[in-house]
Design a protein around this motif. Structure first.
Motif, PDB file in Angstrom:
ATOM      1  N   UNK A 131       0.848  -1.192   0.000  1.00  0.00           N
ATOM      2  CA  UNK A 131       0.000   0.000   0.000  1.00  0.00           C
ATOM      3  C   UNK A 131       0.884   1.244   0.000  1.00  0.00           C
ATOM      4  N   UNK A 132       0.508   2.229  -0.785  1.00  0.00           N
ATOM      5  CA  UNK A 132       1.224   3.498  -0.800  1.00  0.00           C
ATOM      6  C   UNK A 132       0.623   4.389   0.273  1.00  0.00           C
ATOM      7  N   UNK A 133       1.421   4.725   1.275  1.00  0.00           N
ATOM      8  CA  UNK A 133       0.953   5.452   2.453  1.00  0.00           C
ATOM      9  C   UNK A 133       1.745   6.753   2.587  1.00  0.00           C
ATOM     10  N   UNK A 134       1.051   7.838   2.900  1.00  0.00           N
ATOM     11  CA  UNK A 134       1.732   9.110   3.135  1.00  0.00           C
ATOM     12  C   UNK A 134       2.643   8.967   4.354  1.00  0.00           C
ATOM     13  N   UNK A 135       3.843   9.469   4.216  1.00  0.00           N
ATOM     14  CA  UNK A 135       4.865   9.289   5.250  1.00  0.00           C
ATOM     15  C   UNK A 135       4.673  10.314   6.374  1.00  0.00           C
ATOM     16  N   UNK A 136       4.068   9.874   7.468  1.00  0.00           N
ATOM     17  CA  UNK A 136       3.868  10.727   8.647  1.00  0.00           C
ATOM     18  C   UNK A 136       4.377  10.006   9.880  1.00  0.00           C
ATOM     19  N   UNK A 137       4.650  10.775  10.910  1.00  0.00           N
ATOM     20  CA  UNK A 137       4.904  10.194  12.213  1.00  0.00           C
ATOM     21  C   UNK A 137       3.562   9.793  12.843  1.00  0.00           C
ATOM     22  N   UNK A 192       1.305  17.674   7.223  1.00  0.00           N
ATOM     23  CA  UNK A 192       2.065  16.996   6.170  1.00  0.00           C
ATOM     24  C   UNK A 192       1.116  16.384   5.133  1.00  0.00           C
ATOM     25  N   UNK A 193       0.036  15.783   5.627  1.00  0.00           N
ATOM     26  CA  UNK A 193      -0.955  15.205   4.718  1.00  0.00           C
ATOM     27  C   UNK A 193      -1.582  16.298   3.860  1.00  0.00           C
ATOM     28  N   UNK A 194      -1.923  17.401   4.491  1.00  0.00           N
ATOM     29  CA  UNK A 194      -2.515  18.536   3.777  1.00  0.00           C
ATOM     30  C   UNK A 194      -1.582  19.034   2.676  1.00  0.00           C
ATOM     31  N   UNK A 195      -0.305  19.155   3.006  1.00  0.00           N
ATOM     32  CA  UNK A 195       0.672  19.648   2.029  1.00  0.00           C
ATOM     33  C   UNK A 195       0.760  18.723   0.820  1.00  0.00           C
ATOM     34  N   UNK A 196       0.776  17.404   1.055  1.00  0.00           N
ATOM     35  CA  UNK A 196       0.882  16.446  -0.042  1.00  0.00           C
ATOM     36  C   UNK A 196      -0.390  16.439  -0.888  1.00  0.00           C
TER      37      UNK A 196
END
Length: 361
Positions: A237-243, A264-268
């Motif tokens: 799965x392609x997952x946004x890289x967050x802490x 970070x999610x918002x920016x991507x």
């Protein structure tokens, strides 16, 4: 528009499909003819299975559960005729003898007796909910939409439980299944778990390009994207890289440290305006299964609301709470674990449902 990706056919009388466990519904324990019914159930291969809890979990429409033979019947109560207004969301939880604890994840097949049309009935499940495929007769009177985020079977003809309106959903490694049920008032579906409703010469269809394992990240088209910084590949799965996004115990309000990660999610999402995200919220196993499911759903909703309030279109992000149904380690009910081990299970993931759009940049 409907997109179909063919997987297998029936050849020489042998179905090329996956293993799954047979389940028989033996009676109603409580809540007959309500939207929250506890059924007694058995399986020859799952000794811990004792009950199936069937619930209508969201609207706008409603319905009631009853037993039909050894199947679970759901009859719609709808004030609106036609798709999509006749929607109600339903959930099946496979439970142990205490009526609260989920069984260990297993593989299941649901066969639904009849999806009528036109514009009367449909049944869908989320592509990221461990669904293997949907199966129909060949030929069929159903239209299959396998474009993420859902795998959807839509009725086109009223044929009174004809075999060409049956549909099969198979799932990998689950203990909870959820469906979006579209049905006009009085329309019913029987959910069979032990092969009562055969489908001759079945055609199997999977979700179309829903996960990153359909994409070669070494392809030249993707090299302009810094996947190592912005995304990560976990179990295909392609997952946004967050802490990790943390919440206070038993709370679901957004903390200041969580805002950094949601940012970070918002920016991507602003950088890649075509991607569609599913947020998946998970808890550890402490507290009851039901409580953890509700808590994770509230946390998912709070996170989504924060992102939408920052200007992201609501059609580009959806969410789901999984409670403790997808633990990443041994720390299930009653297992002694450290706080660090429990923390690994308390996680929020932002999954890209349509990673193929990234190569179009």
């Amino acid at each position: 528009m409907f997109f179909v990706s063919v997987l297998f056919f029936l050849f020489g009388g042998n179905v090329i499909a996956q293993n799954y466990e047979l389940v028989t519904v033996t009676g109603v324990f409580s809540g007959n003819e309500t939207d929250d019914t506890m059924f007694k159930a058995t399986s020859p291969t799952i000794p811990t299975l004792a009950y199936i809890r069937a619930q209508r979990i969201a609207g706008p429409q409603s319905g009631v559960f009853t037993q039909s033979g050894d199947n679970i019947r759901y009859t719609a109560i709808s004030k609106i005729a036609g798709i999509p207004g006749n929607l109600s969301k339903i959930r099946f939880s496979f439970l142990q003898s205490d009526k609260r604890s989920l069984i260990p994840p297993n593989d299941f097949r649901f066969v639904i007796n009849d999806i009528d049309g036109p514009n009367n009935e449909a049944l869908a499940t989320n592509c990221s909910a461990n669904v293997r495929f949907v199966g129909t007769a060949n030929p069929t009177n159903l239209k299959i939409d396998n474009n993420p985020p859902d795998l959807n079977a839509v009725g086109t003809a009223d044929e009174n439980e004809g075999s060409t309106s049956r549909v099969m959903f198979e799932f990998d490694n689950i203990s909870i299944v959820e469906f979006d049920n579209y049905a006009n008032d009085g329309y019913l579906k029987d959910f069979d778990l032990d092969d009562d409703y055969p489908i001759a010469t079945p055609l199997f269809v999977e979700c179309l390009n829903s996960f990153i394992d359909h994409i070669d990240l070494d392809n030249q088209e993707y090299r302009k994207i810094d996947f190592s910084m912005e995304f990560k590949n976990i179990n295909g799965k392609l997952i946004i890289n967050t802490n990790p996004i943390y919440f206070d115990r038993d709370k679901y309000n957004i903390r200041e440290d969580a805002i950094t990660e949601l940012g970070k999610v918002l920016k991507i999402m602003n950088k890649y305006p075509k991607i569609i995200i599913e947020l998946q919220s998970h808890t550890d196993s402490r507290a009851s299964d039901t409580y953890n499911m509700e808590l994770s759903e509230n946390r998912a909703k709070a996170s989504i609301d924060w992102i939408i309030n920052k200007g992201i279109d609501s059609t580009r992000i959806m969410g789901k709470g999984f409670g403790e149904t997808k633990l990443v380690n041994k720390c299930s009910n009653g297992v002694k674990c450290s706080e660090t081990e429990h923390q690994l299970n308390r996680r929020t993931e932002f999954i890209v449902l349509n990673p193929e759009v990234l190569k179009q940049l």
